[in-house]
Design a protein around this motif. Structure first.
Motif, PDB file in Angstrom:
ATOM      1  N   GLN A 101      -1.810 -39.838  12.367  1.00  0.00           N
ATOM      2  CA  GLN A 101      -1.799 -38.972  11.614  1.00  0.00           C
ATOM      3  C   GLN A 101      -0.809 -37.490  12.361  1.00  0.00           C
ATOM      4  OE1 GLN A 101      -4.968 -37.355  10.218  1.00  0.00           O
ATOM      5  NE2 GLN A 101      -5.183 -39.201   8.337  1.00  0.00           N
ATOM      6  N   ALA A 102      -1.359 -37.510  13.472  1.00  0.00           N
ATOM      7  CA  ALA A 102      -0.665 -36.777  14.756  1.00  0.00           C
ATOM      8  C   ALA A 102       1.033 -37.420  14.778  1.00  0.00           C
ATOM      9  CB  ALA A 102      -1.483 -36.449  15.467  1.00  0.00           C
ATOM     10  N   PHE A 103       0.877 -38.550  14.917  1.00  0.00           N
ATOM     11  CA  PHE A 103       2.579 -39.217  15.349  1.00  0.00           C
ATOM     12  C   PHE A 103       2.799 -39.112  14.550  1.00  0.00           C
ATOM     13  CE2 PHE A 103       4.694 -42.879  16.418  1.00  0.00           C
ATOM     14  CZ  PHE A 103       4.700 -42.835  17.992  1.00  0.00           C
ATOM     15  N   GLN A 104       2.376 -39.251  13.481  1.00  0.00           N
ATOM     16  CA  GLN A 104       3.248 -39.402  11.703  1.00  0.00           C
ATOM     17  C   GLN A 104       3.596 -38.198  11.716  1.00  0.00           C
ATOM     18  OE1 GLN A 104       1.551 -41.074   7.912  1.00  0.00           O
ATOM     19  NE2 GLN A 104       3.337 -40.738   7.185  1.00  0.00           N
ATOM     20  N   ARG A 105       3.370 -37.057  12.101  1.00  0.00           N
ATOM     21  CA  ARG A 105       4.002 -35.071  12.196  1.00  0.00           C
ATOM     22  C   ARG A 105       4.551 -35.168  13.325  1.00  0.00           C
ATOM     23  NH1 ARG A 105      -1.681 -34.347  11.013  1.00  0.00           N
ATOM     24  NH2 ARG A 105      -1.562 -34.035  13.194  1.00  0.00           N
ATOM     25  N   LEU A 106       4.832 -35.848  14.585  1.00  0.00           N
ATOM     26  CA  LEU A 106       6.204 -35.999  15.497  1.00  0.00           C
ATOM     27  C   LEU A 106       7.271 -36.789  14.722  1.00  0.00           C
ATOM     28  CD1 LEU A 106       6.602 -35.326  18.154  1.00  0.00           C
ATOM     29  CD2 LEU A 106       5.413 -37.215  19.039  1.00  0.00           C
ATOM     30  N   GLY A 107       6.389 -38.023  14.397  1.00  0.00           N
ATOM     31  CA  GLY A 107       7.506 -38.833  14.035  1.00  0.00           C
ATOM     32  C   GLY A 107       8.827 -37.615  12.405  1.00  0.00           C
ATOM     33  N   GLU A 108       7.682 -36.369  11.073  1.00  0.00           N
ATOM     34  CA  GLU A 108       8.653 -36.184  10.885  1.00  0.00           C
ATOM     35  C   GLU A 108       8.879 -34.960  11.066  1.00  0.00           C
ATOM     36  OE1 GLU A 108       5.105 -35.689   8.672  1.00  0.00           O
ATOM     37  OE2 GLU A 108       5.123 -37.764   7.390  1.00  0.00           O
ATOM     38  N   THR A 109       8.591 -34.244  12.323  1.00  0.00           N
ATOM     39  CA  THR A 109       9.544 -32.742  12.773  1.00  0.00           C
ATOM     40  C   THR A 109      10.545 -33.449  13.958  1.00  0.00           C
ATOM     41  OG1 THR A 109       7.387 -31.935  13.600  1.00  0.00           O
ATOM     42  CG2 THR A 109       8.629 -31.426  14.786  1.00  0.00           C
ATOM     43  N   MET A 110      10.402 -34.570  14.053  1.00  0.00           N
ATOM     44  CA  MET A 110      11.739 -35.309  15.002  1.00  0.00           C
ATOM     45  C   MET A 110      12.944 -35.306  13.924  1.00  0.00           C
ATOM     46  SD  MET A 110      11.130 -35.008  18.265  1.00  0.00           S
ATOM     47  CE  MET A 110      12.886 -35.971  19.163  1.00  0.00           C
ATOM     48  N   ALA A 111      12.625 -36.033  12.816  1.00  0.00           N
ATOM     49  CA  ALA A 111      13.265 -35.875  11.292  1.00  0.00           C
ATOM     50  C   ALA A 111      14.243 -35.021  11.016  1.00  0.00           C
ATOM     51  CB  ALA A 111      12.799 -36.816  10.932  1.00  0.00           C
ATOM     52  N   ARG A 112      12.792 -33.822  10.886  1.00  0.00           N
ATOM     53  CA  ARG A 112      13.708 -33.140  10.453  1.00  0.00           C
ATOM     54  C   ARG A 112      14.508 -32.000  10.987  1.00  0.00           C
ATOM     55  NH1 ARG A 112       8.879 -31.798   8.664  1.00  0.00           N
ATOM     56  NH2 ARG A 112       8.032 -30.137  10.438  1.00  0.00           N
ATOM     57  N   GLU A 113      13.979 -32.308  12.485  1.00  0.00           N
ATOM     58  CA  GLU A 113      14.556 -31.000  14.123  1.00  0.00           C
ATOM     59  C   GLU A 113      16.553 -32.407  14.193  1.00  0.00           C
ATOM     60  OE1 GLU A 113      12.336 -30.358  16.591  1.00  0.00           O
ATOM     61  OE2 GLU A 113      11.203 -28.954  15.587  1.00  0.00           O
ATOM     62  N   PRO A 149      18.998 -34.775  12.552  1.00  0.00           N
ATOM     63  CA  PRO A 149      18.964 -35.714  11.282  1.00  0.00           C
ATOM     64  C   PRO A 149      19.634 -36.640  11.878  1.00  0.00           C
ATOM     65  CG  PRO A 149      19.609 -33.455  10.605  1.00  0.00           C
ATOM     66  CD  PRO A 149      19.051 -33.296  11.966  1.00  0.00           C
ATOM     67  N   GLY A 150      20.023 -37.685  11.070  1.00  0.00           N
ATOM     68  CA  GLY A 150      20.255 -39.068  11.241  1.00  0.00           C
ATOM     69  C   GLY A 150      19.970 -40.190  12.997  1.00  0.00           C
ATOM     70  N   GLY A 151      18.745 -39.122  12.964  1.00  0.00           N
ATOM     71  CA  GLY A 151      17.888 -40.871  13.817  1.00  0.00           C
ATOM     72  C   GLY A 151      17.997 -39.938  15.141  1.00  0.00           C
ATOM     73  N   GLY A 152      18.297 -41.245  16.376  1.00  0.00           N
ATOM     74  CA  GLY A 152      17.738 -41.348  17.722  1.00  0.00           C
ATOM     75  C   GLY A 152      16.479 -40.788  18.118  1.00  0.00           C
ATOM     76  N   PHE A 153      16.003 -41.027  17.916  1.00  0.00           N
ATOM     77  CA  PHE A 153      14.746 -40.842  18.211  1.00  0.00           C
ATOM     78  C   PHE A 153      14.041 -40.895  19.089  1.00  0.00           C
ATOM     79  CE2 PHE A 153      13.373 -40.713  13.412  1.00  0.00           C
ATOM     80  CZ  PHE A 153      13.903 -39.630  12.957  1.00  0.00           C
ATOM     81  N   VAL A 154      14.196 -42.281  19.328  1.00  0.00           N
ATOM     82  CA  VAL A 154      14.122 -42.728  21.447  1.00  0.00           C
ATOM     83  C   VAL A 154      14.875 -42.003  21.492  1.00  0.00           C
ATOM     84  CG1 VAL A 154      13.573 -44.478  22.473  1.00  0.00           C
ATOM     85  CG2 VAL A 154      13.427 -45.255  19.951  1.00  0.00           C
ATOM     86  N   ASP A 155      15.911 -41.973  22.278  1.00  0.00           N
ATOM     87  CA  ASP A 155      16.726 -41.035  23.327  1.00  0.00           C
ATOM     88  C   ASP A 155      16.882 -39.615  22.964  1.00  0.00           C
ATOM     89  OD1 ASP A 155      18.565 -43.372  23.571  1.00  0.00           O
ATOM     90  OD2 ASP A 155      20.048 -42.943  21.928  1.00  0.00           O
ATOM     91  N   GLN A 156      16.089 -38.837  21.919  1.00  0.00           N
ATOM     92  CA  GLN A 156      15.370 -37.719  21.966  1.00  0.00           C
ATOM     93  C   GLN A 156      14.261 -37.476  22.464  1.00  0.00           C
ATOM     94  OE1 GLN A 156      17.545 -34.665  21.415  1.00  0.00           O
ATOM     95  NE2 GLN A 156      16.024 -33.481  21.741  1.00  0.00           N
ATOM     96  N   LEU A 157      13.517 -38.495  22.577  1.00  0.00           N
ATOM     97  CA  LEU A 157      12.677 -38.669  22.889  1.00  0.00           C
ATOM     98  C   LEU A 157      12.314 -39.150  24.545  1.00  0.00           C
ATOM     99  CD1 LEU A 157      10.200 -40.262  20.516  1.00  0.00           C
ATOM    100  CD2 LEU A 157       9.830 -38.518  21.293  1.00  0.00           C
ATOM    101  N   GLN A 158      13.169 -39.813  24.610  1.00  0.00           N
ATOM    102  CA  GLN A 158      13.298 -39.845  26.554  1.00  0.00           C
ATOM    103  C   GLN A 158      14.156 -38.501  26.686  1.00  0.00           C
ATOM    104  OE1 GLN A 158      15.914 -43.118  26.549  1.00  0.00           O
ATOM    105  NE2 GLN A 158      14.287 -44.648  26.747  1.00  0.00           N
TER     106      GLN A 158
END
Length: 86
Positions: A59-71, A73-82
């Motif tokens: 659930q915490a991981f899912q909330r992190l993903g939702e936060t990343m999606a809001r902050e 938009p348009g994806g690129g989560f892996v790049d942003q996490l790195q």
């Protein structure tokens, strides 16, 4: 009926402390456990506790993903996490 049970000292101290925090006596706790056992109910297994911990982590991981999606938009989560080294 009065009975005696030989318990490890540390276990008894833990039960006594927890029951006191819950406003119960050790006798009340033991009676409820014996009643549940007699009724065929089982105590949660260690696996159930591990599953609950994994569920909270997920659930915490899912909330992190939702936060990343809001902050971001348009994806690129892996790049942003790195970049964030999360």
């Amino acid at each position: 009926m009065k009975t005696s049970i030989d318990l490890p000292d540390e276990l008894y101290r833990q039960v006594k402390a927890k029951s006191a925090l819950e406003g119960k006596t050790v006798r009340e706790v033991a009676t409820s456990l014996f009643a549940a056992y007699a009724a065929g109910e089982t105590a949660p297994r260690a696996d159930d506790d591990a599953l609950a911990r994994r569920s909270r982590w997920l659930q915490a991981f899912q909330r992190l993903g939702e936060t990343m999606a809001r902050e971001h938009p348009g994806g690129g989560f892996v790049d942003q996490l790195q970049r964030d080294r999360r």
